[in-house]
Design a protein around this motif. Structure first.
Motif, mmCIF file in Angstrom:
data_model
loop_
_atom_site.group_PDB
_atom_site.id
_atom_site.type_symbol
_atom_site.label_atom_id
_atom_site.label_comp_id
_atom_site.label_asym_id
_atom_site.label_seq_id
_atom_site.Cartn_x
_atom_site.Cartn_y
_atom_site.Cartn_z
ATOM 1 N N LEU A 75 41.077 39.546 43.359
ATOM 2 C CA LEU A 75 40.799 40.924 43.739
ATOM 3 C C LEU A 75 39.402 41.344 43.283
ATOM 4 O O LEU A 75 38.655 41.981 44.036
ATOM 5 N N TYR A 76 39.023 40.956 42.068
ATOM 6 C CA TYR A 76 37.684 41.282 41.564
ATOM 7 C C TYR A 76 36.606 40.627 42.437
ATOM 8 O O TYR A 76 35.591 41.251 42.758
ATOM 9 N N ALA A 77 36.813 39.379 42.836
ATOM 10 C CA ALA A 77 35.835 38.675 43.672
ATOM 11 C C ALA A 77 35.696 39.347 45.032
ATOM 12 O O ALA A 77 34.580 39.498 45.549
ATOM 13 N N MET A 78 36.805 39.768 45.614
ATOM 14 C CA MET A 78 36.734 40.425 46.923
ATOM 15 C C MET A 78 36.010 41.767 46.834
ATOM 16 O O MET A 78 35.164 42.077 47.679
ATOM 17 N N VAL A 79 36.310 42.544 45.818
ATOM 18 C CA VAL A 79 35.642 43.840 45.653
ATOM 19 C C VAL A 79 34.166 43.634 45.306
ATOM 20 O O VAL A 79 33.296 44.328 45.840
ATOM 21 N N ASP A 80 33.874 42.665 44.450
ATOM 22 C CA ASP A 80 32.489 42.371 44.077
ATOM 23 C C ASP A 80 31.687 41.937 45.294
ATOM 24 O O ASP A 80 30.548 42.358 45.480
ATOM 25 N N CYS A 81 32.285 41.127 46.139
ATOM 26 C CA CYS A 81 31.619 40.677 47.362
ATOM 27 C C CYS A 81 31.383 41.850 48.308
ATOM 28 O O CYS A 81 30.311 41.978 48.892
ATOM 29 N N SER A 84 25.851 34.550 54.677
ATOM 30 C CA SER A 84 25.827 36.000 54.870
ATOM 31 C C SER A 84 26.965 36.650 54.096
ATOM 32 O O SER A 84 27.939 35.993 53.704
ATOM 33 N N LYS A 85 26.862 37.935 53.897
ATOM 34 C CA LYS A 85 27.866 38.668 53.136
ATOM 35 C C LYS A 85 29.227 38.602 53.832
ATOM 36 O O LYS A 85 30.258 38.451 53.180
#
Length: 86
Positions: A15-21, A33-34
């Motif tokens: 979840l942290y990785a998805m929000v950080d991305c 790309s993002k």
């Protein structure tokens, strides 16, 4: 409870990785790309590791302007300019 701890850690990191991305600056993302990175982070373990190792923007020092170079923030009661205005 001990069996749930690894699952909770993996889900929290995912979840942290998805929000950080999603919150990362588009120009600062490394490699792909993002949008591609966000699609990769959908994979819980592999995507999370790839994002943190290869895609996450590097932290840099905040930019400093020429006028405040070498100065640090001062409390109002320690600032001579503020005290002069009183």
């Amino acid at each position: 409870m001990a069996r749930l701890l690894p699952v909770i850690v993996i889900l929290a990191a995912w979840l942290y990785a998805m929000v950080d991305c999603a919150m990362a600056d588009r120009a600062a993302v490394r490699g792909l790309s993002k949008t591609s990175w966000f699609l990769i982070t959908i994979l819980p373990i592999i995507g999370t590791l790839l994002w943190f190792i290869f895609g996450r923007p590097r932290r840099t020092a905040p930019p400093t302007s020429g006028s405040t170079r070498g100065r640090r923030p001062v409390a109002p009661d320690d600032d001579p300019d503020f005290l002069r205005g009183l």
